[in-house]
Design an enzyme around this catalytic site. Structure first.
Site, PDB file in Angstrom:
ATOM      1  N   ASP A   9      20.070   5.839  36.227  1.00 53.19           N
ATOM      2  CA  ASP A   9      18.826   6.444  35.747  1.00 53.19           C
ATOM      3  C   ASP A   9      17.715   5.876  36.613  1.00 53.19           C
ATOM      4  OD1 ASP A   9      16.466   7.154  34.495  1.00 53.19           O
ATOM      5  OD2 ASP A   9      16.906   6.149  32.595  1.00 53.19           O
ATOM      6  N   LYS A  72       8.273   7.682  41.501  1.00 54.90           N
ATOM      7  CA  LYS A  72       8.983   8.914  41.130  1.00 54.90           C
ATOM      8  C   LYS A  72       8.023  10.099  41.023  1.00 54.90           C
ATOM      9  CE  LYS A  72      12.234  10.443  37.541  1.00 54.90           C
ATOM     10  NZ  LYS A  72      12.969   9.942  36.369  1.00 54.90           N
ATOM     11  N   GLU A 172      18.236  14.636  33.312  1.00 61.50           N
ATOM     12  CA  GLU A 172      18.146  13.553  32.325  1.00 61.50           C
ATOM     13  C   GLU A 172      18.496  14.018  30.904  1.00 61.50           C
ATOM     14  OE1 GLU A 172      14.251  11.948  33.052  1.00 61.50           O
ATOM     15  OE2 GLU A 172      14.847  11.245  35.036  1.00 61.50           O
ATOM     16  N   ASP A 194      11.746  12.775  25.107  1.00 63.11           N
ATOM     17  CA  ASP A 194      11.784  11.611  25.999  1.00 63.11           C
ATOM     18  C   ASP A 194      10.375  11.060  26.215  1.00 63.11           C
ATOM     19  OD1 ASP A 194      11.944   9.794  28.100  1.00 63.11           O
ATOM     20  OD2 ASP A 194      13.204  11.052  29.367  1.00 63.11           O
TER      21      ASP A 194
HETATM   22  P1  ADP Z   1      10.801   5.581  32.016  1.00 60.10           P
HETATM   23  O1  ADP Z   1      11.796   6.578  31.584  1.00 60.10           O
HETATM   24  O2  ADP Z   1       9.442   6.170  32.218  1.00 60.10           O
HETATM   25  O3  ADP Z   1      11.248   4.782  33.183  1.00 60.10           O
HETATM   26  P2  ADP Z   1      11.484   3.826  29.771  1.00 60.10           P
HETATM   27  O4  ADP Z   1      12.323   4.749  29.017  1.00 60.10           O
HETATM   28  O5  ADP Z   1      12.141   2.680  30.407  1.00 60.10           O
HETATM   29  O6  ADP Z   1      10.547   4.554  30.804  1.00 60.10           O
HETATM   30  O7  ADP Z   1      10.354   3.289  28.743  1.00 60.10           O
HETATM   31  C1  ADP Z   1       9.429   2.319  29.065  1.00 60.10           C
HETATM   32  C2  ADP Z   1       8.456   2.186  27.925  1.00 60.10           C
HETATM   33  O8  ADP Z   1       9.145   1.824  26.741  1.00 60.10           O
HETATM   34  C3  ADP Z   1       7.405   1.120  28.169  1.00 60.10           C
HETATM   35  O9  ADP Z   1       6.136   1.605  27.822  1.00 60.10           O
HETATM   36  C4  ADP Z   1       7.840   0.004  27.214  1.00 60.10           C
HETATM   37  O10 ADP Z   1       6.752  -0.768  26.763  1.00 60.10           O
HETATM   38  C5  ADP Z   1       8.428   0.799  26.079  1.00 60.10           C
HETATM   39  N1  ADP Z   1       9.326   0.018  25.239  1.00 60.10           N
HETATM   40  C6  ADP Z   1      10.409  -0.678  25.640  1.00 60.10           C
HETATM   41  N2  ADP Z   1      10.979  -1.312  24.598  1.00 60.10           N
HETATM   42  C7  ADP Z   1      10.235  -1.015  23.504  1.00 60.10           C
HETATM   43  C8  ADP Z   1      10.310  -1.368  22.111  1.00 60.10           C
HETATM   44  N3  ADP Z   1      11.272  -2.169  21.656  1.00 60.10           N
HETATM   45  N4  ADP Z   1       9.377  -0.846  21.281  1.00 60.10           N
HETATM   46  C9  ADP Z   1       8.406  -0.052  21.756  1.00 60.10           C
HETATM   47  N5  ADP Z   1       8.277   0.307  23.036  1.00 60.10           N
HETATM   48  C10 ADP Z   1       9.185  -0.164  23.902  1.00 60.10           C
HETATM   49 MG    MG Z   2      13.304   7.827  31.553  1.00 64.16          MG
END
Ligand code: ADP
Ligand code: MG
Length: 637
Positions: A9, A72, A172, A194
């Site tokens: 991913d 990205k 995705e 998402d």
């Molecule tokens: P992307 O798909 O954009 O790369 P992610 O799916 O990895 O992003 O999500 C990242 C976001 O998720 C960040 O804003 C992070 O702070 C939030 N996040 C991660 N863990 C938690 C949690 N336990 N509770 C709330 N928000 C979270």
């Molecule tokens: Mg993502």
């Protein structure tokens, strides 16, 4: 044994890899440091060192000009494609380059987004290789459902730059559904919600027989979990100001960074607990501040942000022409969906509990791992997305099938055939799309119809219609037809029935083999009958044209030969028709030569001569119109 195929991913905020384990279940690969997540951040240190991931993110506060976040967003884009938001996200310089590709200028060197993504991929793969104990070279990489061809190409290129073989680019939302095994859901609609770090995407997928079709996508490219942090940080800053923290300290970049980090930590804790504490302590600025934050208060701060996801969800559903009741499953993806208030809002919106058992930050990588395992030959019972299990083609006039994509062709696949009209001034052609190994359309499975209208009036056999079958990597078949002279076009999307079991496919193939001989005869008979019909109609027109100019003897010979063809058409022997046609062709030669000499006929050059005298060789044909529009299709030889 070769190293396993890795599912990756490649996220806007975070990236990670996963593999299917010995237990048959996908799991995120934790690096030797125990972390699965690699922040999608690349920092270019002085002296040429490139820092990726967590360390790069730490460098960001001190060195924003040389630290790249969210690359990205730039993939496959030109400068003119960038929105205000995307530009404002990037403190570094953009360089317009040749073509539409943009470049970033960092420490005097220019980088394409692909090169920077390649750094992230390399880091993810190196960590994975260290855990697996083998050098991973083959990967599946996921991309958002809305990525266009050039964005997908850019992602492929990033993989190649990183020295990887990208076996598949996977959507995705499709990946998330695969992780939950939703491909087994027959004819179901899945909504994937998402909410990542900086982006919100909602996709409506239709799963039919193991094939995923994206019905609609929507979202907000400037909304994500990071906005939650920002909202908390802003609230805290206001309170600090009220408590007498000087303005200079509040504008200090270092303090803002500390505040933002504390806000994110608090947000994450509140996904588990009902209350947390924010502690800001910066001795350098003489700032010491703390407050407790209850989940309820956090929820009231972020409620307007969560509410902003509702509109895109509604629009995606309405674009897909669906009501919330028609949705079979809702899948939560993205770290921000850990927030209980987000889950509650989604549940309320769709009237059902969303799937959230799998870690939403990992679920896309898990699905990529499932696809990767499939490409290695695993999950035999699972969907057959890698090859077309049965041939795809279109019925020609007469009832035979012209196969366009043969069975067992690797997908994605593309193939074209040329067709033409059967009658003079025919303005529409029906393409009946069939799947199966048998020679006649009636013995194959009917998948749908494509009608090409608006063909300009021309003699039969003159128009050239290119029909293209394209199966994308998700198994979706798109058939397009275009007439060359006028450019008129038609297109249809079809889900081939890939959900057949192996037994079924074996049966269909065996059946075709068993009937091969009689099918061949039947198809040839159908084709020759159609050819004969075509030839007779042309002949009659010519006889009428030549009225009075042809001697009686030739005319009577032609008539006899014509009767011979009609008799043969009523019989069951393809060779009989073929022979009768050849005889007619010989006898009719003086007629053809005569009519060819007229000015009007010369206008269409040797074409008609070809069509009449050689149509038996040159066209595959035959079969009445399937709907009221009266069109027919003839395959050009
Ligand atoms: P992307 O798909 O954009 O790369 P992610 O799916 O990895 O992003 O999500 C990242 C976001 O998720 C960040 O804003 C992070 O702070 C939030 N996040 C991660 N863990 C938690 C949690 N336990 N509770 C709330 N928000 C979270
Ligand atoms: Mg993502």
């Amino acid at each position: 044994m070769a190293a396993p195929v890795l599912g990756i991913d490649l996220g806007t905020t975070n990236s990670l890899a996963a593999l299917v384990g010995a237990d048959g279940k996908p799991a995120a690969l934790r690096g030797l440091d125990g972390e699965a997540i690699v922040p999608s951040v690349v920092s270019f240190a002085e002296g040429g060192a490139v820092v990726v991931g967590r360390a790069a993110r730490r460098r960001a506060a001190d060195d924003p000009m040389h630290t790249v976040f969210s690359v990205k967003r730039l993939m496959g884009k030109g400068i003119e494609d960038l929105t205000e938001v995307e530009r404002s996200h990037c403190p570094y310089e953009f360089v317009p380059a040749d073509g539409s590709q943009l470049r970033l200028k960092i420490r005097g060197r220019e980088y394409t987004p692909q090169e920077i993504s390649a750094q992230i991929l390399r880091e993810v793969v190196n960590r994975a290789s260290a855990v697996v104990g083998e050098t991973v070279t083959r990967v599946v990489i996921t991309v958002p459902a809305y990525f266009d061809e050039s964005q997908k190409q850019a992602t492929m290129a990033a993989g190649q730059i990183a020295g990887l073989q990208v076996l598949r680019i996977l959507n995705e939302p499709t990946a998330a559904s695969l992780a939950y095994g939703l491909d087994g859901l027959h004819d179901g609609v899945v909504v994937v919600y998402d909410l990542g770090g900086g982006t919100f995407d909602v996709s409506v997928l239709k799963i039919e027989s193991g094939v995923f079709r994206v019905l609609a996508t929507n979202g907000d490219a400037a909304l994500g979990g990071d906005d939650f942090d920002r909202a908390i940080a802003e609230r805290c800053a206001q309170e600090m100001r009220a408590a007498g923290v000087p303005e200079t300290a509040l504008r200090d970049p270092g303090l803002l960074q500390v505040l933002r980090a504390a806000a994110e930590r608090a947000k994450m804790e509140l996904s588990e607990k009902l209350e947390t504490e924010l502690v800001i302590s910066e001795d350098r600025l003489g700032v010491r501040w703390r407050r407790t934050l209850a989940r309820a208060e956090f929820e009231s701060i972020v409620a307007p942000l969560i509410e902003r996801t509702v509109g895109p969800c509604r629009r995606a559903l309405s674009d897909a022409e669906l009501e919330p009741e028609q949705v079979h499953a809702v899948v939560l993806v993205g770290g921000a969906t850990y927030v209980p208030a987000v889950r509650a809002r989604v549940e309320q919106l769709f009237g059902r509990k969303p799937y959230c058992e799998l870690n939403p930050m990992e679920v896309v990588a898990l699905g990529a791992a499932v696809q990767a395992k499939k490409l290695e030959g695993g999950f035999q019972n699972l969907l057959l997305l890698d090859v077309t299990p049965l041939s795809l083609g279109t019925e020609t006039y007469g009832g035979a099938v012209a196969k366009v994509i043969p069975r067992n062709t690797a997908i994605p696949a593309r193939a074209s055939e040329q067709f033409t009209t059967f009658t003079d001034n025919q303005t529409a052609i029906v393409f009946h799309i069939c799947q199966g190994e048998r020679e006649l359309a009636k013995d194959c499975r009917s998948l749908g119809k494509l009608i090409l209208r608006g063909i300009p009036g021309m003699p039969a056999g003159m128009p050239r219609v290119d029909v293209t079958f394209h199966i994308d990597s998700d198994g979706l078949l798109t058939v397009t037809a275009q007439e060359r002279r006028s450019g008129v076009k038609a297109k249809v999307e079809i889900v081939p029935k890939h959900g057949l079991s192996l037994d079924e496919i074996t049966r269909l193939v065996q059946e075709a083999a068993a009937h091969a001989k009689e099918d061949f005869v039947a198809a040839r008979l159908a084709t020759l009958r159609a050819d004969a019909e075509f030839v007779l109609r042309k002949l009659d027109a010519r006889v009428a044209d030549a009225a009075g100019r042809l001697d009686a003897e030739t005319l009577s010979e032609i008539q006899t030969a014509r009767d011979g063809v009609v008799d043969a058409m009523a019989g069951q022997s393809p060779d009989g028709i073929d022979g009768a046609l050849h005889y007619l062709e010989d006898v009719a030669r003086p007629l053809v030569e005569m009519t060819m000499n007229t000015v009007a006929q010369r206008a269409v050059s040797g074409k008609l001569l070809d069509e009449v005298t050689q149509s038996a060789e040159r066209t595959k044909a035959a079969a009445p119109a399937h709907d009221g529009s009266g069109p027919l299709s003839v395959k050009r030889g």
